[in-house]
Motif scaffolding. Structure first.
Motif, short mmCIF file in Angstrom:
data_model
loop_
_atom_site.label_atom_id
_atom_site.label_comp_id
_atom_site.label_asym_id
_atom_site.label_seq_id
_atom_site.Cartn_x
_atom_site.Cartn_y
_atom_site.Cartn_z
N LEU A 1 -6.06 -2.45 -7.68
CA LEU A 1 -5.01 -1.67 -7.05
C LEU A 1 -4.40 -0.67 -8.03
O LEU A 1 -4.09 0.46 -7.66
N GLN A 2 -4.26 -1.10 -9.28
CA GLN A 2 -3.73 -0.20 -10.29
C GLN A 2 -4.70 0.93 -10.57
O GLN A 2 -4.31 2.07 -10.78
N MET B 1 -2.64 2.35 -6.24
CA MET B 1 -1.86 1.70 -5.17
C MET B 1 -1.06 0.55 -5.76
O MET B 1 -1.51 -0.59 -5.77
N THR B 2 0.11 0.87 -6.27
CA THR B 2 0.94 -0.17 -6.88
C THR B 2 2.37 -0.17 -6.35
O THR B 2 3.12 -1.06 -6.66
N VAL C 1 1.38 -0.59 -1.00
CA VAL C 1 0.55 -1.79 -1.00
C VAL C 1 1.27 -2.94 -0.29
O VAL C 1 0.65 -3.78 0.36
N ALA D 1 0.89 -2.27 3.42
CA ALA D 1 -0.46 -2.64 3.83
C ALA D 1 -0.59 -4.14 4.00
O ALA D 1 -1.24 -4.64 4.93
N PHE D 2 0.08 -4.89 3.11
CA PHE D 2 0.09 -6.35 3.19
C PHE D 2 0.79 -6.82 4.46
O PHE D 2 0.34 -7.76 5.13
N PHE E 1 0.50 -9.94 -6.52
CA PHE E 1 1.67 -9.07 -6.58
C PHE E 1 2.54 -9.39 -7.79
O PHE E 1 3.29 -8.53 -8.26
#
Length: 496
Positions: free
Chosen positions: A366-367, A371-372, A376, A379-380, A409
């Motif tokens: 993700l990093q 997308m951090t 994100v 999206a979760f 996370f």
């Protein structure tokens, strides 16, 4: 939309029972750990580069010995088990003696007619204190209230069902759900950091705020969308809602007085100098008071339940208290069976180091794609809302997701309590439209008292507006707390 939901129902019905699902997942972890270990996969935990970890196989000598020797420890030591059973001793007592039902009837029937819709939604939300029992108690009561007011009973049923189901995770006080999810979150985060724990009050501020906002949204949807669509009710089914008797009202009043006295004594105990309930510097966060919140809540519910039971004559001797508690434990048998399987899956996942490996790898991915941030998390939330269509049980679903997303996370800098809050808003919102909800059939039976031709599509059509608007409202509240830096609970921020 109907074709889509019918497809969801067909797919969802093909999923095994949650107990079998966790057994299958545990078996999958066994096989996967063996396969991955063949490739000598290693990784380093961020912040502790001194030690390199490897994926351990459960089919190795060490792994087989672990399975055989730790099965009982995995089950008995599973944090949610003791927490939930302890909470349900008190909540179950209050429910069995009739305190909760009397409180519900008094709340709805005493409300002004102009506010009755909002009172029903609020009562439904607060009703989750009785856990799943609220699904059976509140919707039919709400339908009968609307029927007796000359309004469409299905609109009342929808409002009650929305409060109970779509608002299930909110409340003004800490409930068994808070304790259950906090226990699972703690198990998940301790796979990567043993010094962090999640308490039952870590989402309290957020859920209190959501309670008021959802009450308004739920009432607005009922009066402006659902009820106009239904039109005027021409049927004759239904029955009178019996108001609480004078004895029941006296019991409710006495239990409230007892609770006020209990809370007052608790506040005094906290405020006295060098109180054993406060931290070393007299602080509440952290403190023995917060870490011991579960037995304190147990005592509160026992005081309320016993006071009410004695007043109305349900409790005539000390044996009755134990008997009512025993009845409430019978209702928890399915949960205990589920915990046995879920605890093994989570323990296996942790022992093999697969959870930490997936979390670290996922966080790094993700990093790498940038997308951090809050994207994100959103999206979760969407992923969880969709997954809940297939796995209804909030505890079962969180037991599936927590071992992956809480550590993932965490490595992105997010507090496990914040991630838990994001999970809860998504899980609640779709409770009222998923065919996997075992109470959907019971609610359908209530609906057919007023509409003989009603089917599953009738309920979904009724409840879909609540799902959409509750999810949007929940998400907006999450963003407000996120960007405004408002604590989600005592001392709980977005970041670790």
């Amino acid at each position: 939309m109907t074709r889509f939901l019918n497809g969801v129902e067909r797919i969802g019905n093909k999923l095994p029972d949650p107990f079998i699902l966790f057994i299958a997942l545990a078996a999958l972890v066994v096989v996967a750990s063996w396969v991955i270990s063949l490739f000598d996969v290693t990784f380093v935990v961020p912040g502790d580069e001194s030690e390199e970890l490897a994926i351990k196989s459960l089919l190795s000598t060490e792994g087989i010995q672990y399975i055989l020797s730790d099965t009982l420890n995995n089950f008995v030591g599973f944090a949610p088990l003791g927490i939930v059973l302890t909470m349900m001793l008190g909540i179950g007592l209050a429910d069995k003696v009739g305190l909760i039902e009397t409180g519900i009837k008094s709340t709805i029937l005493k409300a002004p007619k102009s506010l009755v819709t909002y009172a029903i939604v609020l009562t439904g939300i607060l009703g989750n204190i009785a856990s799943d029992a609220a699904f059976v108690i509140i919707p039919p009561l709400a339908a009968m209230v609307f029927y007796n007011l000359g309004r469409h009973p299905l609109a009342g049923l929808a409002a009650g069902f929305a409060g109970v189901g779509a608002g299930f995770t909110s409340n003004l006080i800490v409930t068994g759900t808070d304790a259950l999810l906090a226990g699972i979150s703690t198990e998940a985060i301790r796979t990567v950091n043993e010094n962090i724990s999640v308490t039952p009050v870590d989402n309290w501020y957020f859920m209190m705020a959501c309670t008021f906002i959802l009450t308004f949204v739920g009432g607005f949807i009922t009066e402006k969308i659902v009820e106009p669509r239904l039109g005027k009710y021409e049927g004759s089914a239904g029955e009178e809602v019996k108001e609480a008797t004078s004895l029941e009202i006296r019991g409710l009043r006495n239990s409230i007085i007892a609770c006020v006295i209990f809370v007052a004594l608790l506040v005094i105990a906290i405020l006295i100098p060098n109180s054993p309930l406060t931290g070393e510097d007299g602080s509440i966060v952290p403190s023995p008071f917060l870490t011991g919140i579960v037995p304190i809540l147990l005592l509160l519910f026992v005081v309320a339940g016993v006071t009410y039971g004695v007043t109305v004559g349900k409790i005539k001797s000390s044996r009755d208290v134990g008997s009512f508690m025993g009845e409430s434990m019978k209702d928890m048998s399915g949960f205990i069976v589920l915990v046995f399987a879920a605890s093994q899956f989570i323990a296996y996942f942790s022992w093999t180091n697969m959870g930490a490996w997936i979390a670290i790898s996922g966080a790094e991915f993700l990093q790498s794609i940038g997308m951090t941030g809050i994207i994100v998390i959103l999206a979760f939330v969407l992923f969880t809302a969709i997954l809940n269509l297939f796995v209804f049980s909030g505890s079962a679903q969180w037991a599936l997701e927590a071992p992956i997303f809480v550590p993932m996370f965490y490595y992105l800098g997010y507090s496990p309590a914040f991630v838990q809050a994001a999970y809860r808003i998504a899980d609640s919102s779709t409770n009222v439209i998923t065919p996997m909800n075992p109470y959907m059939i019971i609610v359908l039976g209530f609906v057919r008292q007023y509409d003989k031709k009603a089917g599953l599509g009738t309920i979904i059509a009724l409840m879909l507006p609540y799902t959409i608007f509750f999810l949007i409202t929940f998400t907006i509240m999450l963003l407000i707390f996120y960007f405004a830096g408002i604590p989600f609970g005592p001392g709980v921020d977005v970041n670790v």
